[in-house]
Every structure is written in C-alpha cells, then in structure tokens.
Design a protein around this motif. Structure first.
Motif, PDB file in Angstrom:
ATOM      1  N   HIS A  15       0.843  -1.194   0.000  1.00  0.00           N
ATOM      2  CA  HIS A  15       0.000   0.000   0.000  1.00  0.00           C
ATOM      3  C   HIS A  15       0.878   1.245   0.000  1.00  0.00           C
ATOM      4  O   HIS A  15       2.100   1.168   0.205  1.00  0.00           O
ATOM      5  CB  HIS A  15      -0.943  -0.005   1.207  1.00  0.00           C
ATOM      6  N   CYS A  26      -4.031  -0.873  -8.955  1.00  0.00           N
ATOM      7  CA  CYS A  26      -4.908  -0.545  -7.831  1.00  0.00           C
ATOM      8  C   CYS A  26      -5.331   0.918  -7.849  1.00  0.00           C
ATOM      9  O   CYS A  26      -6.410   1.255  -7.353  1.00  0.00           O
ATOM     10  CB  CYS A  26      -4.215  -0.876  -6.506  1.00  0.00           C
ATOM     11  N   ALA A  40      -9.172   1.743  -7.438  1.00  0.00           N
ATOM     12  CA  ALA A  40      -9.638   2.632  -6.369  1.00  0.00           C
ATOM     13  C   ALA A  40     -10.403   3.816  -6.940  1.00  0.00           C
ATOM     14  O   ALA A  40     -11.421   4.250  -6.381  1.00  0.00           O
ATOM     15  CB  ALA A  40      -8.453   3.110  -5.536  1.00  0.00           C
ATOM     16  N   TRP A  91     -12.502   2.839  -1.130  1.00  0.00           N
ATOM     17  CA  TRP A  91     -11.416   1.862  -1.223  1.00  0.00           C
ATOM     18  C   TRP A  91     -10.631   1.780   0.085  1.00  0.00           C
ATOM     19  O   TRP A  91     -10.317   0.689   0.565  1.00  0.00           O
ATOM     20  CB  TRP A  91     -10.480   2.258  -2.371  1.00  0.00           C
ATOM     21  N   VAL A 131      -7.066  -2.081   2.375  1.00  0.00           N
ATOM     22  CA  VAL A 131      -8.156  -2.097   1.402  1.00  0.00           C
ATOM     23  C   VAL A 131      -9.440  -2.402   2.150  1.00  0.00           C
ATOM     24  O   VAL A 131      -9.518  -3.388   2.897  1.00  0.00           O
ATOM     25  CB  VAL A 131      -7.923  -3.158   0.305  1.00  0.00           C
ATOM     26  N   LEU A 141     -10.393  -6.756  -5.539  1.00  0.00           N
ATOM     27  CA  LEU A 141      -8.944  -6.876  -5.643  1.00  0.00           C
ATOM     28  C   LEU A 141      -8.543  -8.313  -5.962  1.00  0.00           C
ATOM     29  O   LEU A 141      -7.658  -8.553  -6.793  1.00  0.00           O
ATOM     30  CB  LEU A 141      -8.290  -6.411  -4.340  1.00  0.00           C
TER      31      LEU A 141
END
Length: 733
Positions: free
Chosen positions: A195, A283, A287, A295, A308, A316
């Motif tokens: 992330h 992602c 998102a 998200w 997430v 995902l």
C-alpha cells in the motif's frame, strides 16, 4: 432469512427455481445454492455455484462462504478420480459442463503444500484448471482476507493455486532471507500486495527526481532477487494515491508533493517492468473506479491494518486473479458479437440500412462508442467474430456501406451470419479459427440467445449486456478475463492471422487431398535469430502454449536469454507465412548439448508450436532443423522428452512418428501412466508420471514431406534474410 443450508429436496428446488428466474443470480443466491448442493452431495454443482458467486458482485460474506465450499469440495474430490478413457454418466457429464460454464472443470485432486514460516491455503481444482501455480502473497498490510479469496478468484480465471501468505509486513524479510518460508514454498508467482504507506517518500521533496528514482530502485531490487533466486514471476499492486492531499490542487503542479511522486513511481515501475517477468494490478485505477474514500477506510486501517476496505477485497482478488491468469496464459482470446441491437440499434432486416441507429442521436452515438471500444480491443490482440441471425449479404453491407460503422469487415476474423442457432454458429467459429470454445466470450443484447449459449456451449463465457446501450462499454470493460500479459507485434496483427486461417479453411474445403491443400498454401518457414525483437514473443509462447508443447516448461525472459547465451545451447525460432498471411513467430525449440558416455547428445528441453499452425507439417521441418543443430554441435544423437499434461495429448506420439526410438537409458518409471487431470505444468526434471524419452541418431534420414520451403535468416540477420537465406537441405549439410 431462511437457513442457507436447509435440507431436503424442497429447499433445493426453491433455490433452483429462484436462480432460473434471474439471468445472473445474485451473489447470496449463488452462495446458498453452493452450500445446498454441497450438503446434498453434489460437488460439481456446488463448485459451479461457488464460482458463479464471483460473477454476481463483490459481497465479502458471499465470497468467503463460496471460497469455503470450493476448498471443501476440492479436498473431498480426491477419491473420485475418473481414470482416462472411462465413460462418464450423462449426469456426470452435465455436472462437468455446468462447472465449465463457470470457468473451470470438476477437480480431481487437491495438492497441499507443506511450508514453514507462513500460512498455506490448499489448491482447489488442482489438476483440472487450465493451469496450476504456487502463489506467494507478500503484503505490507493485513492480507488474510485476500489470501482466503484468491483461490476462488483464481479458479474462476482458470488457475488452481496454492497460496502462501507471509506474516504481516514481512515481505522484504522473506525475500531477502534464503532460509525463509518463502524459499521453502518455491513459488511460481510472487504477489507484492503493498500500500502507499509503504512508499518511502516524504510529504514534500526538494529533489523529487532523486526521491522517485530511489523508491523505484527499492522495488526493482526486490524483483531482481525474486526472479533470480526463486525463478518466479512477480505481480505487484500499484500504489493508490490518497484522496487527502495537504497541498490541495497545487499538488498537481508540485513535482515534489507526495501524491505527484507516488504517481511518478507507479509510471516508472511500469517502464522498468516492460518486457520482463513483472506484471501489475493497477490498484490506482481500481480505487478510482469504486471511489477512493470507499477503497480505503481509516477505521479498518487503525483497527486491523487493513489497507483495502473489506467491501473491495473481492474486487482486488478478482483482478489479481485475472492478471495471474494472463501471465499463465488462461485469458480469453475471442469476442463473438451479435449485430442487431448489439453493434447497432434496431433490426437490420426490418429497419433497412438507413433505419438502424448508429452514429446520430444519443442512442446512435452509444452504439458508435461501443464499436470504437471493441475496435480498441481488436487493436491490442482480441480476435473479433460475428455471430448473427441475419441474411449474410445484408449484414456485410452494413459494414461496407454505413458511414457511421466504426468496425469494418477487415476487423472481423470470422463472419457468421445465417439462420442457424447461435450455439451451432459458435462451434463453427471456434473450429474454423482453430481455438477452443473456452477461448470465446459471447456478447448479445437478447437474454434468450445468451441463455441458450450458456446452456448448450457452457465453455463459452457470456456477458450480460444491460438494456440501455449506453452501458455496453462498461459491461464489456468490467469483464476481466481479456487481460493481456504483454503486447507484441503478433498480438496487433492477430486479426489478419485468424482471417487467414478462415480463408485457409475455405481452401481446405475445396482441396481434393490434404497434400494438395498444403501445397496450395505456399508456405514458407523462416528461421530467425533470438534477439531483443523476438525474445518477448518467444517468452509469450513459452508461457501460454499448451497443446503442442512437449514439456510445458515455463521460462521467463531472463532465463531464456541466459540459456541462449550458452554456446552449448541451440535456440530455434521459426516464423511461418503462407499466401494468405504472415503468421509471425509460431515455433520455439530450446536444446542443450549434454556429454554422455556414448557420445554427446542434443537434449531437447523445450519444443512448442502455436496452435494456429498445427497440422501443417511444420513439425517435420523443425525436426530437420533440430538434427542440423545436433550436427553443428558435434552430437551423435538427439534426445527428446514428452511430459504429459492435461492439455498436450496432441503430441504424445510426435517423437515416434518422426522416427525416434524409446531411450533405453530412460528412468525406470518413464512410461508409467499419468494420473487423470495431471497438473498443467510438467516437472522440470523430465521424470514425472507418464514421462517418456526418445532418441534419434543424427545419421538417420528424416522423411520430410517437403510441403514447406524453409529458409534460415540467422546468419546475416533478418534485414538481409532474402539475400542470405539458405534452403533446408543446405542447413542440414
């Protein structure tokens, strides 16, 4: 709410009736049916409905229950293996077809890996999905939910996976430590689920270019370790730029802002991975699609370090599985299109060419926009076919004469317009193009036509279009299984190649003999060097070819390049052209010189050929090329391996047909029958169940049909191929 595992025939009948009333049953109903069929002792139906849950929305509780069903019925199916050649009952066949409609066949066994240092989720549907893989999920946040759902999502994408999950935030330690559980697990694919908080970027950088380069280097160094030490592919989740930014809109024109640098890192990582063994799940785009405030939910992060939102973990998982499937060659290839009220508004036979809605007005613009999107799919390699109940001449006229048509006849690889039922037309399309039904995706505005295809051709995926044509683009764009692994020159020319295949089928129908047909094709095979231009296509073929693949060994770009650099290795890359089209690079052989007590042997490690040219005698000519390479390297014989998989029975007798004899030095277990539905990737050492070894002295004369002219363009390079081309006889010397 009624008990989802309510017993008895009445309960099952109620659920089935409810499902029949909806074209796409809701996720909760799919879950309830999966649980009910599991309880009733019908694992095939339970699996079908578990997989159908993934197409019915992203409800986490439904996905979790469906994943549990898939795991349990897969484990329980180990005792019900049907031996090869055994006749299945009509009921069993129907169940298998139902499972195939959800994207995967009935499981035969479940392979469970034993690895220390992390959690391992057993592989569902192992041995019966198109591919199988060991997948390591390395996360910077809590990934337990993703790890639990990934086998379900992967099975829908045609891949049976065993999942290894590292400890929270331990991804870098696991990669750097050769003694970690990751190395004991020996993954085929490593997923870096990271992330934006893991990016070592300041809120505001004085030297943003240096900060971005340093951050990119942190990740590319991990890729290099994973690919070099583990020989695994990498799938990395891109960073999601947070929706909160202290600089506000000023951040966009401030290169040193964190949000600008995160976007720059994503772009730079994409460039760094071009052509290699690294793929991405975007992602940032996912998102943005669902909304960044949805998200990422700070409540989940502060309480459980969940980066997430749980509501979007299924999304995902689905997209990660689609990228995984693309890397392993399970993506769909062909989009089959209806015409009336699909590519244009109205019924051509009733409205006439001037009366259909296309181009003008809101509805006409919607159909034009849909055609433009389909055209973009074609441009990047998706094959287009038409399947319509129409007069063919009228349907073709629309493509030729209507000024607002965005698609033209040249964009369509196979044009089928008749009054036959659509399942029959679809089977003919697959047969003519030479691809499996499981490569097709069908799009039609008519729910009845969609349903008959689901029922009678269950291998074909069917996209349910909305009633409003303004939603057509989104409906097709939301379908994830056209995901490409790469974009090569052959991909962009694919439509013409398959159009040529259709024209060749017409020639075959008019020929009086197979030899006459082959001679009429005027085929030329060109041996080309392995270089920076051909390497991406070679790696693509190695990664996706199943049917004509003697060993099914998957190798990445770095490994192929390393093998080719070894002077004791022979790499043969062959292009094929005929009078209809240039089919591109279609065959690859990798063989290595091995010193043996009785003399040096050229050991064929990899021999594969694209399905688009199977049955044209190219394999006979390639055998001659292999023998010529053996002579060049001073070998007295050629040794070939056949490692059976669920997909490559086509080449089981290739070596004996070419004149090879069984190798008397083969291991004692060679030739032992392979288990039904064996894994889709053969063992690297060539000693798996059912493996056979064959030898051919180089002095033996090969009986080549002589229906293909073979030239060698390697000596002077492709640029001077016409001047330095040598015939096959000259190569063999």
């Amino acid at each position: 709410m009624a008990d989802p595992v309510g017993t008895g025939r009445h309960r099952l009948a109620e659920l089935t009736a409810a499902a029949a009333a909806a074209e796409v049953p809701p996720a909760g109903l799919c879950r309830d049916l999966a649980l009910a069929y599991e309880k009733a002792g019908d694992p095939a139906a339970a699996m079908r409905w578990a997989l159908a849950t993934t197409d019915a929305g992203g409800d986490l509780t439904c996905w979790t229950a469906a994943a549990g069903v898939l795991r349990r019925v897969s484990a329980g199916a180990a005792a019900s293996v049907v031996s090869p050649g055994a006749a299945a009952s009509p009921g069993a066949a129907a169940s298998a077809g139902a499972a195939a409609s959800a994207g995967v066949a009935v499981p035969a066994r479940a392979d469970v890996a034993a690895a220390a240092g992390g959690a391992v989720v057993p592989s569902p549907v192992a041995g019966h999905a198109a591919r199988s893989a060991r997948v390591a999920l390395l996360g910077s946040y809590t990934t337990a939910q993703l790890a639990a759902l990934l086998p379900l999502a992967a099975a829908r994408a045609g891949v049976a996976v065993e999942v290894y999950e590292c400890g929270y935030g331990q991804y870098r330690q696991e990669v750097l430590d050769p003694g970690s559980g990751l190395y004991r697990f020996r993954p085929d694919v490593v997923i870096l689920a990271v992330h934006e908080g893991e990016a070592a970027l300041p809120a505001l950088a004085e030297d943003p270019e240096r900060a971005v380069a340093t951050e990119v280097g942190r990740w590319t160094s991990l890729w290099e370790i994973i690919t070099a030490r583990l020989g695994a592919r990498v799938i990395q989740h891109t960073f999601v730029v947070p929706e909160t930014e202290a600089l506000g809109h000023l951040a966009l024109r401030t290169p040193g802002s964190r949000s600008s640098m995160l976007a720059a890192v994503n772009a730079a990582l994409g460039r760094a991975a071009a052509g290699g063994q690294v793929a991405f799940v975007d992602c940032e785009r996912l998102a943005a699609t669902v909304g960044k405030r949805s998200w990422f939910d700070p409540r989940y992060w502060h309480r459980a370090k969940q980066a997430v939102s749980l509501a979007h973990v299924p999304t995902l998982a689905r997209h990660t599985a689609a990228v995984l499937g693309a890397q392993l060659g399970t993506s769909r290839k062909c989009l089959v299109l209806d015409l009336d009220n699909t590519l244009w508004g109205g019924v051509l036979g009733e409205e006439g060419l001037a009366g259909i809605a296309l181009g003008d007005g809101p509805v006409g613009e919607a159909f034009s926009t849909f055609q433009e999107y389909i055209g973009r799919l074609r441009a990047r390699g998706v094959i287009l076919a038409v399947c319509s109940k129409n007069n063919e001449a009228d349907a073709r006229e629309a493509f030729e004469r209507h000024p607002a048509m965005r698609l033209r006849l040249d964009d369509i690889a196979m044009f089928s317009a008749s009054w036959e039922d659509k399942p029959t037309q679809i089977r003919r399309i697959a047969s003519t193009l030479g691809i499996g039904l499981d490569s097709l995706v069908f799009v039609d505005d008519n729910p009845a036509e969609r349903e008959v295809v689901r029922q009678l051709v269950p291998e074909v995926d069917v996209i349910a279009l909305p009633r409003d044509p303004h939603g057509y683009v989104r409906a097709v764009a939301d379908y994830p299984f056209f995901e490409p692994a790469a974009l090569t020159t052959e991909d962009t020319a694919r439509t013409e190649q398959y159009r040529a295949r259709a024209r060749a089928a017409e020639l075959a129908a008019s020929a009086t003999s197979l030899e006459e047909f082959h001679r009429g094709l005027e085929m030329v095979a060109t041996v080309v060097p392995l270089d920076e231009l051909t390497l991406p296509r070679v790696v693509q073929l190695i990664g996706k070819t199943n049917q004509f693949n003697l060993t099914t060994r998957r190798r990445g770009e770095a490994e192929v390049a390393e093998l080719a650099a070894d002077p004791s290795t022979a790499v043969i890359c062959v292009r094929l052209a005929d009078r209809f089209a240039d089919h591109g690079l279609v065959a690859v052989v990798i063989a290595r010189r091995a010193a043996e007590p009785g003399g040096a042997v050229l050991d064929v490690d990899t021999w594969l050929m694209s399905c688009r040219v199977i049955g044209r005698t190219l394999e006979d000519e390639i055998a001659g090329l292999i023998v010529a390479e053996a002579r060049r390297l001073g070998c007295s014989s050629v040794r070939g391996h056949y490692l059976p998989t669920a997909k490559n029975a086509l080449v089981a007798d290739l070596y004996p047909r070419l004149g090879f004899r069984p190798d008397p030095a083969a291991p004692a277990d060679a030739g032992r029958a392979a288990p039904a539905g064996g894994p889709g990737v053969a063992p690297a050492d060539g000693t798996g169940a059912g493996a056979t070894r064959w030898v051919l002295p180089v002095a033996s004369a090969l009986n080549r049909p002589g229906l293909i002219r073979v030239v060698d363009a390697r000596a002077g390079g492709a640029a001077v191929a016409s001047a330095s081309a040598r015939t096959m006889e000259e190569v063999a010397g």
